[in-house]
Design a protein around this motif. Structure first.
Motif, PDB file in Angstrom:
ATOM      1  N   SER A  13      44.344  39.141  40.419  1.00 27.68           N
ATOM      2  CA  SER A  13      43.498  38.970  39.232  1.00 27.68           C
ATOM      3  C   SER A  13      44.086  37.959  38.255  1.00 27.68           C
ATOM      4  O   SER A  13      43.375  37.123  37.695  1.00 27.68           O
ATOM      5  CB  SER A  13      43.295  40.318  38.543  1.00 27.68           C
ATOM      6  N   SER A  57      43.715  48.768  32.171  1.00 26.98           N
ATOM      7  CA  SER A  57      44.825  49.266  32.965  1.00 26.98           C
ATOM      8  C   SER A  57      45.465  50.465  32.263  1.00 26.98           C
ATOM      9  O   SER A  57      46.165  51.259  32.871  1.00 26.98           O
ATOM     10  CB  SER A  57      45.837  48.128  33.105  1.00 26.98           C
ATOM     11  N   ASP A  91      36.864  40.716  33.982  1.00 26.79           N
ATOM     12  CA  ASP A  91      38.054  41.192  34.693  1.00 26.79           C
ATOM     13  C   ASP A  91      37.684  42.545  35.295  1.00 26.79           C
ATOM     14  O   ASP A  91      37.522  43.529  34.577  1.00 26.79           O
ATOM     15  CB  ASP A  91      39.218  41.330  33.704  1.00 26.79           C
ATOM     16  N   ALA A 100      39.570  43.982  37.735  1.00 20.68           N
ATOM     17  CA  ALA A 100      40.761  44.415  38.491  1.00 20.68           C
ATOM     18  C   ALA A 100      40.712  45.920  38.720  1.00 20.68           C
ATOM     19  O   ALA A 100      41.019  46.413  39.805  1.00 20.68           O
ATOM     20  CB  ALA A 100      42.035  44.034  37.743  1.00 20.68           C
ATOM     21  N   GLN A 101      40.303  46.684  37.684  1.00 20.40           N
ATOM     22  CA  GLN A 101      40.194  48.139  37.810  1.00 20.40           C
ATOM     23  C   GLN A 101      38.763  48.593  38.086  1.00 20.40           C
ATOM     24  O   GLN A 101      38.548  49.718  38.531  1.00 20.40           O
ATOM     25  CB  GLN A 101      40.690  48.831  36.524  1.00 20.40           C
ATOM     26  N   SER A 108      41.431  42.468  42.096  1.00 25.91           N
ATOM     27  CA  SER A 108      42.621  42.516  42.947  1.00 25.91           C
ATOM     28  C   SER A 108      42.264  43.323  44.186  1.00 25.91           C
ATOM     29  O   SER A 108      41.423  44.212  44.127  1.00 25.91           O
ATOM     30  CB  SER A 108      43.771  43.205  42.221  1.00 25.91           C
TER      31      SER A 108
END
Ligand SMILES: *Cc1c(COP(=O)(O)O)cnc(C)c1O
Length: 371
Positions: free
Chosen positions: A94, A167, A192, A194-195, A213
């Motif tokens: 990411s 995060s 974003d 990523a999560q 990611s």
């Protein structure tokens, strides 16, 4: 009484049971998917098989043979983001995607993001010369949609960077709503995920770019990720740099397998299960040995953030849970979200396979190491 036990009729194999059976047995209790999920046998084998093929036919010949598998991975990203005509790139993660996106943007360098923005992202923004404006939020750090609509209309930044799930917190942010506001004012928006990817609903947000990611909720290998952009968003030099970089094709193939597994499991079913997992985890852990859960019980994510009782250090607790009870969790230092976190916390992030027994073991261990 069951808190995360799945409803199943006799003889039926549940989503969580299938997910667990598809990977090596955990050494203890793994409740750390927001850091790194456990890969399946098929994903692990795909990476190993590609490496063998490279040894047999040559790395560049094996890469050509892998092209259809990689294209299937890109198609899965398009399906899961609802970005049907997106350009999809494999990245190293990411942070890499954000670096590419910001480095490729000409013009005004002022962006709006949440106060809970991921610390390393803030550093990347600063490195690329971006000033950051805070988007308005409520007391839990959740976007205040009406206030954001006013702020963005009144003083539009050059860009909005929106982290759909942090995060440091399980609060699911309203990405679809902010993207609609951005569209109304012609402000580009980068998400974003990523999560959020393979966890929350990332389809049809209408972002200009969305990145994630591999190793988190998608349960692919470490060291890779994916970036989807609206067609032509990246400049030709940026695309060429990505195309000519030396990369681990075997891990891209393995990520593509993980994406295929997620589609096969059913993104809606996974999302619903993760919501139940979050609610069950918060129910079991809130108040245990004086720890308090930050999120509302029903917050639709599987990330649970625990605030320690006074005088208890989450770093020590994380270490002792691992060393003495073989339970993998995450220590959250304030640097993770420096503009929102005031003190350290402990993160619990089980995947779909968590059981009532896992949570009972975690609760007992947490009580034992907190005393
Ligand atoms: C993990 C994470 C990142 C960074 O991802 P990498 O793949 O390690 O670069 C960015 N944003 C959020 C919200 C994350 O949780």
């Amino acid at each position: 009484m069951s808190t995360v036990g799945e409803m199943s009729t006799v003889g039926e194999v549940t989503l969580g049971e299938r997910w667990r059976a598809a990977r090596p047995a955990p050494a203890g209790v793994h409740v750390d998917s927001a850091a790194c999920s456990r890969q399946s046998f098929a994903v692990i084998d795909a990476a190993a098989r590609h490496a063998r093929h490279e040894a047999e036919v040559g790395g560049y010949v094996a890469a050509e043979a892998a092209a259809p598998a990689l294209e299937a991975g890109r198609a899965a990203v398009r399906a899961l983001t609802g970005m049907a005509d997106a350009d999809v790139f494999f990245t190293t993660g990411s942070g890499h995607a954000l670096d590419i996106l910001l480095g490729d943007r000409p013009g005004e360098r002022r962006l709006a993001c949440l106060p809970g923005e991921f610390g390393p992202n803030l550093i990347t923004m600063q490195r690329h010369g971006f000033a950051t404006l805070p988007l308005p939020v409520d007391g839990s750090g959740r976007l205040d949609v009406d206030a954001a609509a006013d702020a963005l209309a009144h003083d539009p930044p050059a860009l909005v960077h929106f982290t759909i799930l942090g995060s440091h917190s399980g609060i699911a942010q309203p990405a679809h709503a902010i993207a609609e506001i951005c569209r109304a004012h012609g402000i580009p928006i980068i998400v974003d995920a990523a999560q959020g990817f393979a966890h929350l609903d990332c389809a049809g947000i209408g972002a200009d770019a969305l990145y994630s990611s591999s190793r988190k909720w998608t349960a692919g290998p470490r060291g890779v990720g994916m970036l989807a952009t609206r067609p032509g968003l990246l400049s030709e030099p940026a695309v060429l740099r990505l195309a000519h970089a030396e990369v681990n094709i075997g891990l891209h193939v393995a990520l593509s397998v993980a994406l295929g597994e997620h589609l096969a499991a059913g993104p809606d079913a996974v999302r619903a299960r993760l919501r139940d997992v979050g609610a069950g985890t918060r129910t079991v852990l809130d108040g245990a040995a004086g720890w308090t859960v930050v999120e509302p019980v029903g917050e639709p994510s599987a990330i649970t953030t625990l605030r320690p009782p006074d005088g208890v250090d989450p770093m020590t607790v994380r270490s002792r849970l691992l060393a003495e009870h073989a339970i993998v969790t995450t220590y959250l230092g304030p640097e993770r979200a420096p503009r929102e976190m005031t003190r350290p916390a402990l993160r619990i992030s089980p995947h779909v396979d968590v059981t009532d027994a896992d949570l009972a073991a975690l609760e007992a261990a947490l009580i034992a190491v907190t005393r």
